[in-house]
Design a protein around this motif. Structure first.
Motif, PDB file in Angstrom:
ATOM      1  N   MET A   1      22.007  34.792  45.622  1.00 29.56           N
ATOM      2  CA  MET A   1      21.421  34.543  44.304  1.00 29.56           C
ATOM      3  C   MET A   1      20.930  33.141  44.127  1.00 29.56           C
ATOM      4  O   MET A   1      21.113  32.306  44.968  1.00 29.56           O
ATOM      5  N   ALA A   2      20.455  32.947  42.944  1.00 27.04           N
ATOM      6  CA  ALA A   2      20.073  31.638  42.508  1.00 27.04           C
ATOM      7  C   ALA A   2      21.295  30.754  42.460  1.00 27.04           C
ATOM      8  O   ALA A   2      22.280  31.150  41.907  1.00 27.04           O
ATOM      9  N   THR A   3      21.237  29.588  43.054  1.00 25.38           N
ATOM     10  CA  THR A   3      22.385  28.705  43.001  1.00 25.38           C
ATOM     11  C   THR A   3      22.310  27.825  41.787  1.00 25.38           C
ATOM     12  O   THR A   3      21.246  27.510  41.282  1.00 25.38           O
ATOM     13  N   GLU A   4      23.490  27.396  41.317  1.00 24.61           N
ATOM     14  CA  GLU A   4      23.569  26.253  40.454  1.00 24.61           C
ATOM     15  C   GLU A   4      24.313  25.248  41.322  1.00 24.61           C
ATOM     16  O   GLU A   4      24.435  25.477  42.501  1.00 24.61           O
ATOM     17  N   GLU A   5      24.826  24.179  40.819  1.00 19.77           N
ATOM     18  CA  GLU A   5      25.443  23.263  41.740  1.00 19.77           C
ATOM     19  C   GLU A   5      26.608  22.477  41.169  1.00 19.77           C
ATOM     20  O   GLU A   5      26.719  22.299  39.980  1.00 19.77           O
ATOM     21  N   ILE A   6      27.485  22.073  42.090  1.00 20.45           N
ATOM     22  CA  ILE A   6      28.600  21.208  41.746  1.00 20.45           C
ATOM     23  C   ILE A   6      28.230  19.799  42.199  1.00 20.45           C
ATOM     24  O   ILE A   6      27.849  19.596  43.342  1.00 20.45           O
ATOM     25  N   ILE A   7      28.301  18.844  41.285  1.00 19.67           N
ATOM     26  CA  ILE A   7      27.910  17.484  41.615  1.00 19.67           C
ATOM     27  C   ILE A   7      28.976  16.827  42.484  1.00 19.67           C
ATOM     28  O   ILE A   7      30.160  17.029  42.283  1.00 19.67           O
ATOM     29  N   THR A   8      28.548  16.013  43.438  1.00 16.28           N
ATOM     30  CA  THR A   8      29.486  15.263  44.262  1.00 16.28           C
ATOM     31  C   THR A   8      29.194  13.779  44.136  1.00 16.28           C
ATOM     32  O   THR A   8      28.133  13.377  43.655  1.00 16.28           O
ATOM     33  N   ASP A   9      30.120  12.959  44.611  1.00 17.28           N
ATOM     34  CA  ASP A   9      29.900  11.520  44.547  1.00 17.28           C
ATOM     35  C   ASP A   9      29.486  10.973  45.910  1.00 17.28           C
ATOM     36  O   ASP A   9      29.456   9.777  46.119  1.00 17.28           O
ATOM     37  N   LYS A  10      29.172  11.838  46.874  1.00 15.55           N
ATOM     38  CA  LYS A  10      28.717  11.393  48.182  1.00 15.55           C
ATOM     39  C   LYS A  10      27.399  12.069  48.520  1.00 15.55           C
ATOM     40  O   LYS A  10      27.101  13.154  48.039  1.00 15.55           O
TER      41      LYS A  10
ATOM     42  N   ASN B   1      22.658  27.590  31.227  1.00 17.74           N
ATOM     43  CA  ASN B   1      22.846  28.757  30.358  1.00 17.74           C
ATOM     44  C   ASN B   1      22.053  28.575  29.059  1.00 17.74           C
ATOM     45  O   ASN B   1      22.280  27.596  28.337  1.00 17.74           O
ATOM     46  N   PRO B   2      21.119  29.500  28.771  1.00 14.37           N
ATOM     47  CA  PRO B   2      20.619  30.606  29.584  1.00 14.37           C
ATOM     48  C   PRO B   2      20.046  30.114  30.910  1.00 14.37           C
ATOM     49  O   PRO B   2      19.632  28.973  31.023  1.00 14.37           O
ATOM     50  N   GLY B   3      20.016  31.039  31.880  1.00  6.24           N
ATOM     51  CA  GLY B   3      19.818  30.627  33.257  1.00  6.24           C
ATOM     52  C   GLY B   3      18.378  30.477  33.705  1.00  6.24           C
ATOM     53  O   GLY B   3      17.481  31.183  33.276  1.00  6.24           O
ATOM     54  N   ASN B   4      18.193  29.537  34.597  1.00  3.98           N
ATOM     55  CA  ASN B   4      16.959  29.337  35.343  1.00  3.98           C
ATOM     56  C   ASN B   4      17.364  29.229  36.822  1.00  3.98           C
ATOM     57  O   ASN B   4      18.161  28.361  37.166  1.00  3.98           O
ATOM     58  N   PRO B   5      16.912  30.143  37.679  1.00  6.31           N
ATOM     59  CA  PRO B   5      15.765  31.031  37.523  1.00  6.31           C
ATOM     60  C   PRO B   5      16.083  32.467  37.106  1.00  6.31           C
ATOM     61  O   PRO B   5      15.163  33.278  36.968  1.00  6.31           O
ATOM     62  N   ALA B   6      17.354  32.825  36.933  1.00  3.90           N
ATOM     63  CA  ALA B   6      17.693  34.252  36.862  1.00  3.90           C
ATOM     64  C   ALA B   6      17.595  34.857  35.463  1.00  3.90           C
ATOM     65  O   ALA B   6      17.635  36.069  35.315  1.00  3.90           O
TER      66      ALA B   6
ATOM     67  N   ILE C   1      15.749  40.388  31.689  1.00  2.00           N
ATOM     68  CA  ILE C   1      15.720  38.988  31.254  1.00  2.00           C
ATOM     69  C   ILE C   1      16.453  38.910  29.928  1.00  2.00           C
ATOM     70  O   ILE C   1      16.011  39.465  28.932  1.00  2.00           O
ATOM     71  N   ASN C   2      17.579  38.239  29.908  1.00  2.00           N
ATOM     72  CA  ASN C   2      18.350  38.098  28.671  1.00  2.00           C
ATOM     73  C   ASN C   2      17.999  36.838  27.896  1.00  2.00           C
ATOM     74  O   ASN C   2      18.155  36.771  26.679  1.00  2.00           O
ATOM     75  N   GLY C   3      17.562  35.814  28.621  1.00  2.00           N
ATOM     76  CA  GLY C   3      17.212  34.554  27.991  1.00  2.00           C
ATOM     77  C   GLY C   3      16.400  33.703  28.947  1.00  2.00           C
ATOM     78  O   GLY C   3      16.181  34.078  30.092  1.00  2.00           O
ATOM     79  N   SER C   4      15.927  32.560  28.488  1.00  2.94           N
ATOM     80  CA  SER C   4      15.084  31.599  29.202  1.00  2.94           C
ATOM     81  C   SER C   4      13.685  32.172  29.407  1.00  2.94           C
ATOM     82  O   SER C   4      13.285  33.126  28.727  1.00  2.94           O
ATOM     83  N   LEU C   5      12.943  31.625  30.334  1.00  4.19           N
ATOM     84  CA  LEU C   5      11.527  31.969  30.494  1.00  4.19           C
ATOM     85  C   LEU C   5      11.227  32.611  31.833  1.00  4.19           C
ATOM     86  O   LEU C   5      10.055  32.722  32.214  1.00  4.19           O
ATOM     87  N   TYR C   6      12.277  33.077  32.554  1.00  2.00           N
ATOM     88  CA  TYR C   6      12.081  33.472  33.936  1.00  2.00           C
ATOM     89  C   TYR C   6      12.805  34.772  34.284  1.00  2.00           C
ATOM     90  O   TYR C   6      13.722  35.215  33.584  1.00  2.00           O
ATOM     91  N   VAL C   7      12.391  35.312  35.422  1.00  2.00           N
ATOM     92  CA  VAL C   7      13.086  36.443  36.035  1.00  2.00           C
ATOM     93  C   VAL C   7      13.107  36.158  37.532  1.00  2.00           C
ATOM     94  O   VAL C   7      12.217  35.484  38.065  1.00  2.00           O
ATOM     95  N   PHE C   8      14.133  36.677  38.211  1.00  2.00           N
ATOM     96  CA  PHE C   8      14.353  36.335  39.624  1.00  2.00           C
ATOM     97  C   PHE C   8      14.572  37.608  40.425  1.00  2.00           C
ATOM     98  O   PHE C   8      15.691  37.906  40.858  1.00  2.00           O
ATOM     99  N   PRO C   9      13.522  38.406  40.629  1.00  2.00           N
ATOM    100  CA  PRO C   9      13.686  39.671  41.342  1.00  2.00           C
ATOM    101  C   PRO C   9      13.938  39.464  42.826  1.00  2.00           C
ATOM    102  O   PRO C   9      13.475  38.490  43.428  1.00  2.00           O
ATOM    103  N   SER C  10      14.663  40.400  43.417  1.00  2.00           N
ATOM    104  CA  SER C  10      14.834  40.403  44.868  1.00  2.00           C
ATOM    105  C   SER C  10      13.772  41.307  45.468  1.00  2.00           C
ATOM    106  O   SER C  10      13.268  42.232  44.823  1.00  2.00           O
ATOM    107  N   ILE C  11      13.440  41.044  46.721  1.00  2.00           N
ATOM    108  CA  ILE C  11      12.444  41.857  47.406  1.00  2.00           C
ATOM    109  C   ILE C  11      12.907  42.117  48.833  1.00  2.00           C
ATOM    110  O   ILE C  11      13.371  41.203  49.524  1.00  2.00           O
ATOM    111  N   LYS C  12      12.844  43.359  49.226  1.00  2.00           N
ATOM    112  CA  LYS C  12      13.182  43.754  50.587  1.00  2.00           C
ATOM    113  C   LYS C  12      11.892  43.793  51.390  1.00  2.00           C
ATOM    114  O   LYS C  12      10.990  44.578  51.096  1.00  2.00           O
TER     115      LYS C  12
END
Length: 459
Positions: free
Chosen positions: A1-10, A186-191, A352-363
């Motif tokens: 999926m679309a990642t979000e991220e955990i900030i690091t100090d390195k 939240n709401p999410g980008n890109p999903a 799409i529940n919120g935000s301005l985007y949708v993130f479909p998967s494609i095979k």
């Protein structure tokens, strides 16, 4: 999926993604195609459509009250012009009275103009039901994330966020770096997902347990498309948890660039610091001091966002009509875009529940994957690139946002004008059918009843 991220100090990244920005070389190619069209080169299309979250680039009209406020601030002669609503002129006058020389161009404090910080605090207080302190508000040019450790949302559960997945990402990162915070969009980008109250509460408890600062990117909080889905600010949930969490550290951001305003290049945003000591706040100010104060135009736009016309104001009816027009159009287009994407072979698309985007998967067929390798790009980059070359329409590959290994996605926006959406999808459908036929494997077919691709031995 679309990642979000955990900030690091390195400067350590556990991500296997390429070091590319959210636009990359396909965006550069789109710009080049624009130049080729301007030179008169023949294409199967007559315009390039970059599918980014830029409402005004797609022809969305600005909110009148915001632009009127800016006009009065930039040209104080308009303060006495009755063509402008009285409430707008009064707001502009109060802001100018707070500036040295009654001038919008004069310097303001590094943390932002005091009267506008009060507007933001009042907005947050009304939204959450808990009083916000203007001293916790910092006006900024926008937000950016630190070094990232990706975690993945669960596509099969409507892009839900699993605490177990956060635990996995954190445990894998700690031997290599010291994670400092969790970024939550939240709401999410890109999903386009919207987190539930319970999900946010669990995330806050996880961050408290792991001593992580929670950075809440909530810039799409006013773009919601389902009656059974509600936006809950992280700040409100923290306050609801009671005194035990009064020292919980939260940084939340909102911006006039998104939502129904869409003022991307005015560069106006606010950051609220919750649970931070005065010493930390001073450090943040010290870090920002060399940059001086953020743009006053951006600050004024934030004021317009947080202090909009109210019932009884001369400008209220126009504001309300314009807001409803934009949000109603977003809601209609969200349904249309999802419906049309679901007609494409091999494409699976959540609501799409919120935000301005949708993130479909494609095979994608194996031959398409092999063609991507020959062109030194990922399969979803190859698909988006080919769509751009054949239709002039350029979605963003899922590679640029992060996705689980072995999956392919692309980000699509709901922003194109309604009158263009159907025509646009006619072009996309034609391209998609020809693409899938060109690269179809002999042992590869689409099983429409299950919305899955199946492999079989052809006899």
């Amino acid at each position: 999926m679309a990642t979000e991220e955990i900030i690091t100090d390195k400067t350590v990244s556990l991500s296997h993604q390429r070091a590319r920005n959210a636009r990359g070389w396909i965006d550069a190619r789109a710009s080049q195609i624009n130049l080729e069209l301007a030179r008169g080169e023949k294409k199967p299309f007559d315009e390039v459509m970059k599918l980014y979250g830029d409402p005004h680039a797609f022809g969305q009209q600005p909110i009148t009250s915001l632009r009127q406020l800016l006009s009065c601030l930039l040209c104080p002669n308009f303060l006495d012009d009755p063509i402008y609503p009285q409430d707008i002129r009064e707001k502009a006058r109060r802001i100018l009275e707070a500036k040295p020389g009654f001038a919008i161009a004069s310097y303001a404090a590094v943390e932002g103009l005091g009267i506008i910080r009060k507007h933001v605090a009042q907005f947050i207080s009304k939204r959450d039901g808990y009083t916000a302190d203007p001293e916790d508000i910092y006006l900024t040019r926008g937000g950016a994330n630190g070094i990232k450790i990706p975690y993945y949302l669960d596509e099969a559960r409507d892009w839900a966020l699993s605490i177990a997945e956060l635990r996995r990402a954190l445990d894998e990162a700690r031997p290599h770096c010291r994670p400092q915070g969790l970024v939550l969009i939240n709401p999410g980008n890109p999903a386009g997902q919207v987190l539930t109250y319970d999900n946010i509460r669990d995330i806050i408890k996880f961050c408290a347990q792991e001593k992580l600062v929670l950075f809440a990117d909530e810039v799409y909080q006013e773009t919601m498309y389902r009656e059974d889905v509600t936006f809950h600010s992280c700040r409100k949930v923290v306050k609801d948890l009671g005194p035990e969490y009064h020292k919980f550290q939260l940084m939340s951001i909102n911006s006039v660039s998104k939502g129904f305003y869409g003022e991307c290049c005015l560069r106006g945003a606010y950051l609220e610091l919750v649970g931070f000591s005065d010493k930390v706040k001073q450090q943040i100010l010290d870090l920002n001091s060399p940059n001086m104060c953020p743009s006053m135009i951006g600050q004024a736009a934030v004021s317009a966002m947080c202090n909009p016309p109210q019932p009884g104001d001369e400008s209220y009816e126009t504001f309300l009509k314009e807001k409803r027009t934009v949000l109603d159009s977003y809601q209609r287009k969200a349904k249309i875009v999802v419906s049309m994407l679901r007609t494409l072979e091999g494409v699976v698309c959540n609501e799409i529940n919120g935000s301005l985007y949708v993130f479909p998967s494609i095979k994608l067929p194996r031959k398409a994957v092999e063609a991507a390798k020959l062109n030194n790009c990922t399969p979803d980059e190859f698909y988006c690139w080919q769509m751009l070359e054949e239709t002039g329409i350029g979605p963003i590959p899922g590679t640029y946002f992060g996705q689980k290994e072995g999956t392919h996605h692309f980000r699509f926006t709901i922003l194109p004008p309604e009158e263009k959406v159907v025509f646009m999808f006619d072009r996309i459908t034609k391209f998609h059918q020809e693409f899938m036929q060109k690269y179809r494997d002999e042992d590869f077919f689409f099983h429409a009843s299950t919305d899955q691709f199946m492999a079989t031995t052809m006899v």
